[in-house]
Scaffold this motif. Structure first.
Motif, PDB file in Angstrom:
ATOM      1  N   PHE A  99      -0.172   6.400 -10.417  1.00 20.50           N
ATOM      2  CA  PHE A  99      -1.479   5.634  -9.586  1.00 20.50           C
ATOM      3  C   PHE A  99      -0.099   4.667  -8.275  1.00 20.50           C
ATOM      4  CE2 PHE A  99      -0.806   2.575 -12.290  1.00 20.50           C
ATOM      5  CZ  PHE A  99      -1.008   1.362 -11.787  1.00 20.50           C
ATOM      6  N   TYR A 100      -0.286   4.354  -7.860  1.00 14.97           N
ATOM      7  CA  TYR A 100       0.260   3.715  -6.020  1.00 14.97           C
ATOM      8  C   TYR A 100      -0.613   2.873  -6.677  1.00 14.97           C
ATOM      9  CZ  TYR A 100       2.943   8.026  -3.579  1.00 14.97           C
ATOM     10  OH  TYR A 100       3.437   8.519  -3.466  1.00 14.97           O
ATOM     11  N   TRP A 101       0.856   1.497  -6.709  1.00 13.59           N
ATOM     12  CA  TRP A 101       0.460   0.087  -6.345  1.00 13.59           C
ATOM     13  C   TRP A 101       1.115  -0.508  -5.884  1.00 13.59           C
ATOM     14  CZ3 TRP A 101       2.848  -4.123  -9.472  1.00 13.59           C
ATOM     15  CH2 TRP A 101       2.355  -5.571  -8.540  1.00 13.59           C
ATOM     16  N   ASN A 102       1.481  -1.026  -4.635  1.00 12.54           N
ATOM     17  CA  ASN A 102       2.216  -2.093  -3.377  1.00 12.54           C
ATOM     18  C   ASN A 102       3.744  -0.937  -3.552  1.00 12.54           C
ATOM     19  OD1 ASN A 102       1.075  -4.019  -4.473  1.00 12.54           O
ATOM     20  ND2 ASN A 102       3.064  -4.982  -5.572  1.00 12.54           N
ATOM     21  N   SER A 103       2.902   0.371  -2.848  1.00 14.36           N
ATOM     22  CA  SER A 103       3.263   1.480  -2.461  1.00 14.36           C
ATOM     23  C   SER A 103       4.391   2.702  -3.456  1.00 14.36           C
ATOM     24  CB  SER A 103       4.261   1.136  -0.769  1.00 14.36           C
ATOM     25  OG  SER A 103       3.639   0.646   0.092  1.00 14.36           O
ATOM     26  N   LYS A 104       4.771   2.100  -4.533  1.00 11.65           N
ATOM     27  CA  LYS A 104       5.426   2.369  -5.704  1.00 11.65           C
ATOM     28  C   LYS A 104       4.255   3.355  -6.616  1.00 11.65           C
ATOM     29  CE  LYS A 104       8.889   0.159  -4.090  1.00 11.65           C
ATOM     30  NZ  LYS A 104      10.076   0.940  -3.987  1.00 11.65           N
ATOM     31  N   ILE A 105       5.124   4.344  -7.470  1.00 14.84           N
ATOM     32  CA  ILE A 105       4.654   5.050  -8.095  1.00 14.84           C
ATOM     33  C   ILE A 105       4.059   4.718  -9.424  1.00 14.84           C
ATOM     34  CG2 ILE A 105       4.493   7.453  -9.135  1.00 14.84           C
ATOM     35  CD1 ILE A 105       4.371   8.304  -6.592  1.00 14.84           C
ATOM     36  N   CYS A 106       3.512   3.926  -9.573  1.00 14.35           N
ATOM     37  CA  CYS A 106       3.243   3.066 -11.269  1.00 14.35           C
ATOM     38  C   CYS A 106       2.833   4.264 -12.022  1.00 14.35           C
ATOM     39  CB  CYS A 106       2.567   1.829 -11.823  1.00 14.35           C
ATOM     40  SG  CYS A 106       3.364   0.950 -10.091  1.00 14.35           S
ATOM     41  N   ALA A 107       3.108   3.369 -13.539  1.00 14.12           N
ATOM     42  CA  ALA A 107       2.524   4.328 -15.113  1.00 14.12           C
ATOM     43  C   ALA A 107       1.918   3.281 -15.938  1.00 14.12           C
ATOM     44  CB  ALA A 107       3.169   5.025 -15.509  1.00 14.12           C
ATOM     45  N   ILE A 108       0.164   3.842 -15.983  1.00 15.79           N
ATOM     46  CA  ILE A 108      -0.695   3.012 -16.953  1.00 15.79           C
ATOM     47  C   ILE A 108      -0.862   4.229 -18.429  1.00 15.79           C
ATOM     48  CG2 ILE A 108      -1.852   3.349 -16.187  1.00 15.79           C
ATOM     49  CD1 ILE A 108      -3.150   0.561 -16.118  1.00 15.79           C
ATOM     50  N   THR A 109      -1.282   3.293 -19.263  1.00 13.48           N
ATOM     51  CA  THR A 109      -1.668   3.657 -20.925  1.00 13.48           C
ATOM     52  C   THR A 109      -1.999   2.144 -21.458  1.00 13.48           C
ATOM     53  OG1 THR A 109      -1.374   5.599 -22.210  1.00 13.48           O
ATOM     54  CG2 THR A 109       0.156   4.024 -22.106  1.00 13.48           C
ATOM     55  N   THR A 110      -3.129   2.547 -22.445  1.00 12.93           N
ATOM     56  CA  THR A 110      -3.423   1.825 -23.830  1.00 12.93           C
ATOM     57  C   THR A 110      -2.848   2.790 -24.929  1.00 12.93           C
ATOM     58  OG1 THR A 110      -5.610   3.090 -23.849  1.00 12.93           O
ATOM     59  CG2 THR A 110      -5.544   1.227 -22.746  1.00 12.93           C
ATOM     60  N   PHE A 111      -2.317   1.765 -26.008  1.00  9.36           N
ATOM     61  CA  PHE A 111      -1.532   2.324 -26.588  1.00  9.36           C
ATOM     62  C   PHE A 111      -2.576   1.406 -28.292  1.00  9.36           C
ATOM     63  CE2 PHE A 111       0.595  -1.192 -25.616  1.00  9.36           C
ATOM     64  CZ  PHE A 111       0.962  -1.620 -26.978  1.00  9.36           C
ATOM     65  N   LYS A 112      -1.839   2.396 -29.614  1.00 11.71           N
ATOM     66  CA  LYS A 112      -1.782   1.508 -30.618  1.00 11.71           C
ATOM     67  C   LYS A 112      -0.127   2.189 -31.569  1.00 11.71           C
ATOM     68  CE  LYS A 112      -5.960   3.001 -32.274  1.00 11.71           C
ATOM     69  NZ  LYS A 112      -7.245   4.003 -33.175  1.00 11.71           N
ATOM     70  N   ILE A 175      -3.704  -3.744 -12.545  1.00 13.27           N
ATOM     71  CA  ILE A 175      -4.790  -3.224 -13.318  1.00 13.27           C
ATOM     72  C   ILE A 175      -5.936  -3.364 -12.600  1.00 13.27           C
ATOM     73  CG2 ILE A 175      -6.233  -3.077 -15.506  1.00 13.27           C
ATOM     74  CD1 ILE A 175      -4.102  -3.144 -16.127  1.00 13.27           C
ATOM     75  N   THR A 176      -5.858  -3.855 -11.796  1.00 12.36           N
ATOM     76  CA  THR A 176      -7.430  -4.199 -10.679  1.00 12.36           C
ATOM     77  C   THR A 176      -7.086  -2.830  -9.551  1.00 12.36           C
ATOM     78  OG1 THR A 176      -8.006  -6.248 -10.680  1.00 12.36           O
ATOM     79  CG2 THR A 176      -8.926  -4.482  -8.502  1.00 12.36           C
ATOM     80  N   THR A 177      -6.352  -2.541  -9.288  1.00  8.88           N
ATOM     81  CA  THR A 177      -5.785  -1.489  -8.774  1.00  8.88           C
ATOM     82  C   THR A 177      -6.392  -0.046  -8.833  1.00  8.88           C
ATOM     83  OG1 THR A 177      -3.985  -2.536  -6.808  1.00  8.88           O
ATOM     84  CG2 THR A 177      -3.996  -0.094  -6.896  1.00  8.88           C
ATOM     85  N   TYR A 178      -5.473  -0.175  -9.978  1.00 15.05           N
ATOM     86  CA  TYR A 178      -6.026   1.104 -11.114  1.00 15.05           C
ATOM     87  C   TYR A 178      -7.469   1.449 -11.062  1.00 15.05           C
ATOM     88  CZ  TYR A 178      -5.650   4.051 -15.191  1.00 15.05           C
ATOM     89  OH  TYR A 178      -6.403   4.843 -15.795  1.00 15.05           O
ATOM     90  N   ALA A 179      -7.852   0.190 -11.839  1.00 12.66           N
ATOM     91  CA  ALA A 179      -9.207   0.170 -12.195  1.00 12.66           C
ATOM     92  C   ALA A 179     -10.304   0.873 -10.619  1.00 12.66           C
ATOM     93  CB  ALA A 179      -9.774  -0.467 -12.797  1.00 12.66           C
ATOM     94  N   TYR A 180     -10.124   0.223 -10.030  1.00 10.86           N
ATOM     95  CA  TYR A 180     -10.569   0.478  -8.594  1.00 10.86           C
ATOM     96  C   TYR A 180      -9.677   1.021  -7.118  1.00 10.86           C
ATOM     97  CZ  TYR A 180     -13.886  -2.085 -11.142  1.00 10.86           C
ATOM     98  OH  TYR A 180     -14.802  -2.238 -11.712  1.00 10.86           O
ATOM     99  N   PRO A 181      -9.035   2.170  -6.743  1.00  8.94           N
ATOM    100  CA  PRO A 181      -7.996   2.701  -5.866  1.00  8.94           C
ATOM    101  C   PRO A 181      -8.541   2.422  -4.975  1.00  8.94           C
ATOM    102  CG  PRO A 181      -9.132   4.642  -6.779  1.00  8.94           C
ATOM    103  CD  PRO A 181     -10.027   3.388  -7.900  1.00  8.94           C
ATOM    104  N   GLY A 182      -9.882   2.584  -4.054  1.00  6.90           N
ATOM    105  CA  GLY A 182     -10.802   2.390  -2.750  1.00  6.90           C
ATOM    106  C   GLY A 182     -11.448   3.771  -2.667  1.00  6.90           C
ATOM    107  N   ALA A 183     -12.711   3.464  -1.472  1.00  4.77           N
ATOM    108  CA  ALA A 183     -13.728   4.592  -1.619  1.00  4.77           C
ATOM    109  C   ALA A 183     -13.452   4.195  -0.139  1.00  4.77           C
ATOM    110  CB  ALA A 183     -14.355   4.356  -2.669  1.00  4.77           C
ATOM    111  N   GLU A 184     -14.839   4.787   0.712  1.00  5.70           N
ATOM    112  CA  GLU A 184     -14.837   5.201   2.147  1.00  5.70           C
ATOM    113  C   GLU A 184     -15.801   3.717   2.554  1.00  5.70           C
ATOM    114  OE1 GLU A 184     -19.174   5.212  -0.625  1.00  5.70           O
ATOM    115  OE2 GLU A 184     -16.507   6.331  -0.794  1.00  5.70           O
ATOM    116  N   LYS A 185     -15.451   3.376   3.539  1.00  2.08           N
ATOM    117  CA  LYS A 185     -15.179   2.465   4.162  1.00  2.08           C
ATOM    118  C   LYS A 185     -16.966   1.647   4.351  1.00  2.08           C
ATOM    119  CE  LYS A 185     -11.293   0.556   4.782  1.00  2.08           C
ATOM    120  NZ  LYS A 185     -10.891  -1.082   3.945  1.00  2.08           N
ATOM    121  N   LYS A 186     -17.564   0.557   4.233  1.00  3.76           N
ATOM    122  CA  LYS A 186     -18.896   0.215   4.207  1.00  3.76           C
ATOM    123  C   LYS A 186     -19.107  -0.835   5.406  1.00  3.76           C
ATOM    124  CE  LYS A 186     -21.905  -1.988   1.462  1.00  3.76           C
ATOM    125  NZ  LYS A 186     -22.280  -3.081   0.058  1.00  3.76           N
TER     126      LYS A 186
END
Length: 393
Positions: A99-112, A175-186
Motif C-alpha cells: 500500500f502507499y504511505w507517504n508516497s512510498k510503496i510499503c508492505a505490512i502483515t501480521t505474523f507468528k 497503520i491508520t493509512t493501511y486500514a483507512y486508505p481513503g474514500a469518496e469526498k463528503k
C-alpha cells in the motif's frame, strides 16, 4: 559498510541516562530520515555495532520492538525485505499487503514466530522505503502469544508512531493509512460568524480518526497510575494532532476564504489575530458534551466537531491548534490534571495571560466559556505550573 556512531544512538543513550527527559521516548535517526515516538517504558536490550539493528523490550508489557535497517540498496521492494526478514525468524504469515504511505510503496502483515521467545509470539510487521536513500526500514512489533490480543493496540500505536522524511510529518500514521486508505469526498457545511462554510472531508475521516483516538486512549490508560503519566498524556495528544492535521486541509482553506470579507473589515489589524477571534467565538458556542462508553475516550475527533457533534475543552483546543497552524500561527496545546481542563496558546504579541514554552510566549485562549476574548483565563486556573504544554509535532 560500517557506520560511525549516529545521532540515533546518542538519542537513545540520552533517553536511558536522563530520567528528567520530559517527553515520551523518541527514537530519531537523522542520517536516514526516520523517527519513532514510542510509548514510555521501552528499553534497548540489544543492537549491532554498525547501528542497523536494534531490539527494544517494554519493561511492563511482554512487547518487543525490533528495528532493522537495510542499506546500500540491498532491497528495492518492501515486500521482499519483509518476507526475507520474517523468513529469518521462521515467521508465519497468511497475507502480505502492499500500500502507499507517504508516497512510498510499503508492505505490512501480521505474523507468528516460535523463535522470538520460548512461548511463541504474535505481532505486526512493516517495511518502508526511506526517502532520498537506497535504504529499507523494517519494523517488527510482537508480544508473547498468550498476551498478543490484549497488547494489540499497544503494538499498533508503537508502529503508527513512525515518521519518515526530513520535514515535519503531520499526516495519519502508517497503520491508520493501511486500514483507512481513503474514500469518496463528503460535502459538509457549518456556520461561523453568520457565514456558511462549505467544504469537504473524506467519508472515512471520522471512523479513521476515532480508530486512532481509541487506540491511543487504550495506551494512555495503561499509564494512569504510572510515574510516566505526564509523558504518556503528552504523547496521546501529539498522536491525535498528527493524525488530525491533514484531515482539515480543505476545511482550513475554505474557512479562511469564507471569513476573508470579515477579516478585511478589520483594517490595520493582523489578519491571523482576527481569524483567531472569530474562530474562538465559534468554538465557545458549540455544544459542550462529554460522552464515554465502553471505557473509550471522550475526545471528539476534529471532523466530527465540524459535523456538529458535541465536544469539550481538549477537543476544541486541539481543533483550534490545527486550524491556526494551517494559517501559519505557532500554537501550543495546554492540558491540566489539576484543573481537569485544556486551553490552547498562540504566538501573538498581545496583552493577556501567557505561558512561555522554550522561549515563546503563548497567548492563552479559553474555548468553553462564552464571550471570553483571547488572553483571558479564570483566576483559579492561572497558576502556570499546573499547565502541561504539548509541543505539537
Amino acid at each position: 559498510m560500517k557506520r560511525k556512531a549516529s545521532p540515533f544512538l546518542i538519542s537513545l543513550l540520552m533517553l536511558l541516562l536522563l530520567p528528567f527527559f520530559l517527553h515520551a521516548e523518541e527514537v530519531i535517526d537523522h542520517d536516514f530520515g526516520y523517527s519513532l515516538d514510542i510509548p514510555e517504558g521501552y528499553k534497548v536490550v540489544g543492537y549491532t555495532p554498525d547501528g542497523t539493528s536494534y531490539q527494544f523490550q517494554h519493561t511492563k508489557l511482554p512487547v518487543t520492538l525490533v528495528l532493522k535497517l537495510y542499506t546500500n540498496g540491498i532491497y528495492t521492494k518492501s515486500k521482499t525485505a519483509l518476507k526475507e526478514t520474517l523468513t529469518k525468524l521462521s515467521g508465519q504469515y497468511d497475507n502480505m499487503d502492499s500500500f502507499y504511505w507517504n508516497s512510498k510503496i510499503c508492505a505490512i502483515t501480521t505474523f507468528k514466530s516460535s523463535v522470538t521467545n520460548k512461548s511463541g509470539s504474535k505481532g505486526w510487521a512493516i517495511a518502508v522505503p526511506l526517502e532520498e536513500t537506497d535504504s529499507m526500514l523494517v519494523l517488527l512489533c510482537y508480544a508473547d502469544e498468550k498476551a498478543a490480543q490484549n497488547c494489540e493496540q499497544f503494538m499498533i500505536s508503537t508502529l503508527n508512531s513512525l515518521e519518515t522524511g526530513k520535514g515535519t510529518n503531520r499526516s495519519p500514521g502508517i497503520i491508520t493509512t493501511y486500514a483507512y486508505p481513503g474514500a469518496e469526498k463528503k460535502q459538509i457545511a457549518f456556520d461561523i460568524a453568520e457565514k456558511t462554510v462549505r467544504t469537504t472531508i473524506d467519508s472515512e475521516d471520522s471512523e479513521a480518526a476515532q480508530f486512532v483516538i481509541d487506540c491511543e486512549f487504550a495506551v494512555l490508560s495503561l499509564y494512569a497510575n504510572d510515574e510516566h503519566w505526564k509523558e504518556a498524556w503528552i504523547r496521546y495528544y501529539k498522536a491525535i494532532f498528527r493524525d488530525s492535521y491533514s484531515r482539515l486541509d480543505n476545511a482550513a482553506k475554505d474557512i479562511r476564504s469564507t471569513l476573508e470579507p470579515l477579516v478585511k473589515k478589520q483594517r490595520g489589524r493582523n489578519s491571523e489575530e482576527v481569524l483567531n477571534e472569530l474562530l474562538l467565538a465559534w468554538v465557545q458556542n458549540m455544544e459542550y458534551k462529554r460522552e464515554t462508553k465502553d471505557r473509550k475516550s471522550d475526545f471528539t475527533n476534529v471532523t466530527d466537531i465540524l459535523c456538529g457533534k458535541g465536544n469539550d475543552c481538549d477537543s476544541r483546543s486541539l481543533l483550534m491548534c490545527c486550524l491556526m497552524e494551517h494559517y501559519g500561527v505557532k500554537s501550543e496545546l495546554f492540558i491540566s490534571r489539576v484543573y481537569s481542563h485544556s486551553v490552547y496558546g498562540v504566538d501573538f504579541n498581545l496583552q493577556g495571560a501567557k505561558i512561555n514554552v522554550n522561549g515563546t510566549d503563548f497567548l492563552l485562549n479559553e474555548t468553553t466559556a462564552k464571550n471570553i476574548r483571547p488572553g483571558l483565563i479564570a483566576q483559579d486556573q492561572s497558576k502556570t505550573e499546573n499547565w502541561i504544554p504539548v509541543d505539537l509535532p
